[in-house]
Design a protein around this motif. Structure first.
Motif, PDB file in Angstrom:
ATOM      1  N   ILE A  70       0.036 -13.059   2.577  1.00 31.94           N
ATOM      2  CA  ILE A  70       0.637 -13.191   1.245  1.00 31.94           C
ATOM      3  C   ILE A  70      -0.183 -12.422   0.211  1.00 31.94           C
ATOM      4  N   ASP A  71      -1.507 -12.499   0.287  1.00 29.73           N
ATOM      5  CA  ASP A  71      -2.359 -11.732  -0.632  1.00 29.73           C
ATOM      6  C   ASP A  71      -2.107 -10.236  -0.493  1.00 29.73           C
ATOM      7  N   GLU A  72      -2.023  -9.771   0.753  1.00 35.14           N
ATOM      8  CA  GLU A  72      -1.770  -8.348   0.999  1.00 35.14           C
ATOM      9  C   GLU A  72      -0.389  -7.945   0.468  1.00 35.14           C
ATOM     10  N   TRP A  73       0.601  -8.784   0.703  1.00 34.45           N
ATOM     11  CA  TRP A  73       1.954  -8.497   0.230  1.00 34.45           C
ATOM     12  C   TRP A  73       1.978  -8.414  -1.298  1.00 34.45           C
ATOM     13  N   ARG A  74       1.324  -9.363  -1.955  1.00 31.12           N
ATOM     14  CA  ARG A  74       1.267  -9.354  -3.430  1.00 31.12           C
ATOM     15  C   ARG A  74       0.565  -8.112  -3.944  1.00 31.12           C
ATOM     16  N   LYS A  75      -0.521  -7.736  -3.284  1.00 30.75           N
ATOM     17  CA  LYS A  75      -1.256  -6.540  -3.691  1.00 30.75           C
ATOM     18  C   LYS A  75      -0.357  -5.312  -3.592  1.00 30.75           C
ATOM     19  N   TRP A  79       1.555  -2.684  -6.552  1.00 29.56           N
ATOM     20  CA  TRP A  79       1.531  -1.229  -6.564  1.00 29.56           C
ATOM     21  C   TRP A  79       2.870  -0.624  -6.165  1.00 29.56           C
ATOM     22  N   LYS A  80       3.852  -1.481  -5.888  1.00 30.80           N
ATOM     23  CA  LYS A  80       5.200  -1.040  -5.506  1.00 30.80           C
ATOM     24  C   LYS A  80       5.178  -0.128  -4.290  1.00 30.80           C
ATOM     25  N   TRP A  81       4.313  -0.451  -3.364  1.00 30.04           N
ATOM     26  CA  TRP A  81       4.200   0.322  -2.127  1.00 30.04           C
ATOM     27  C   TRP A  81       4.192  -0.661  -0.978  1.00 30.04           C
ATOM     28  N   VAL A  82       5.322  -0.734  -0.260  1.00 33.60           N
ATOM     29  CA  VAL A  82       5.436  -1.724   0.798  1.00 33.60           C
ATOM     30  C   VAL A  82       5.994  -1.107   2.083  1.00 33.60           C
ATOM     31  N   PRO A  83       5.178  -0.369   2.838  1.00 31.64           N
ATOM     32  CA  PRO A  83       5.662   0.168   4.112  1.00 31.64           C
ATOM     33  C   PRO A  83       5.429  -0.824   5.243  1.00 31.64           C
ATOM     34  N   PHE A  84       6.007  -2.018   5.136  1.00 27.44           N
ATOM     35  CA  PHE A  84       5.731  -3.075   6.099  1.00 27.44           C
ATOM     36  C   PHE A  84       6.477  -2.904   7.406  1.00 27.44           C
ATOM     37  N   PHE A  85       7.522  -2.121   7.443  1.00 36.12           N
ATOM     38  CA  PHE A  85       8.334  -2.111   8.647  1.00 36.12           C
ATOM     39  C   PHE A  85       8.254  -0.793   9.377  1.00 36.12           C
TER      40      PHE A  85
END
Length: 179
Positions: A70-75, A79-85
């Motif tokens: 959750i901390d990583e996701w919030r971070k 920064w509006k950078w979410v290459p999670f998949f």
């Protein structure tokens, strides 16, 4: 750190690292990020060892892992950078190809459905169905009451079923539309 404590930490790592990895992989969708989060989880666990109150180790570690994710996701949201998949194809070298394809399709459909669920639903389903957590362990890991665990698990399963039925209904409609 004395050798006895070091050996105990090493044993805990060996016992739980793989399960934590697959849990974090399921949340993040990224093998690289999951590995980093496992390392961060054990770092945080080591740092907060003084706060550990001799409860069960497994739910305590999964709680730390969840909070780390959750901390990583919030971070990354900040920064509006979410290459999670970064979903990678996994092809089994064993088994009948047709069976493997069907298994892979079913697994992919389930992963897609789980991705549509809120994080707390995905987490509680993962803990119960994949990690075989007891209600008590889920309660500790997610900081919920026993009744909240039961209600959330019920709602998560119900929502997953609804999503599956909606997807099935849409695919049948698509086939009729093409025919």
């Amino acid at each position: 750190m004395d050798e006895k404590r070091h050996n105990k930490l090493e044993d805990i790592y060996r016992k739980y690292a793989e399960g934590l990895y697959y849990y974090l992989l399921g949340l993040s969708g990224s093998p690289t990020l999951a590995e980093e989060l496992v390392q961060e989880t054990f770092y945080r666990a080591t740092v907060s060892l003084s706060l550990f109150k001799h409860q069960e180790v497994k739910p305590w570690l999964f709680k730390i892992a969840r909070n780390t994710y959750i901390d990583e996701w919030r971070k990354r949201q900040r920064w509006k950078w979410v290459p999670f998949f970064e979903k990678e194809e996994m092809i089994s070298p064993y088994g009948i190809p047709e069976t493997e394809v069907v298994k892979k399709e079913n697994k992919q459909e389930l992963e897609n459905l789980l991705d549509m669920l809120p994080e707390n639903y995905r987490t509680i389903l993962y803990f119960r169905e994949y990690e075989d957590f007891t209600y008590q362990e889920i309660q500790e890991a997610m900081e919920l009451t026993e009744s909240q665990v039961k209600v959330t698990l019920f709602r998560a399963r119900k929502r997953l079923t609804e999503l599956a039925e909606n997807m099935k209904g849409e695919s049948e409609y698509d086939r009729m539309d093409k025919g």
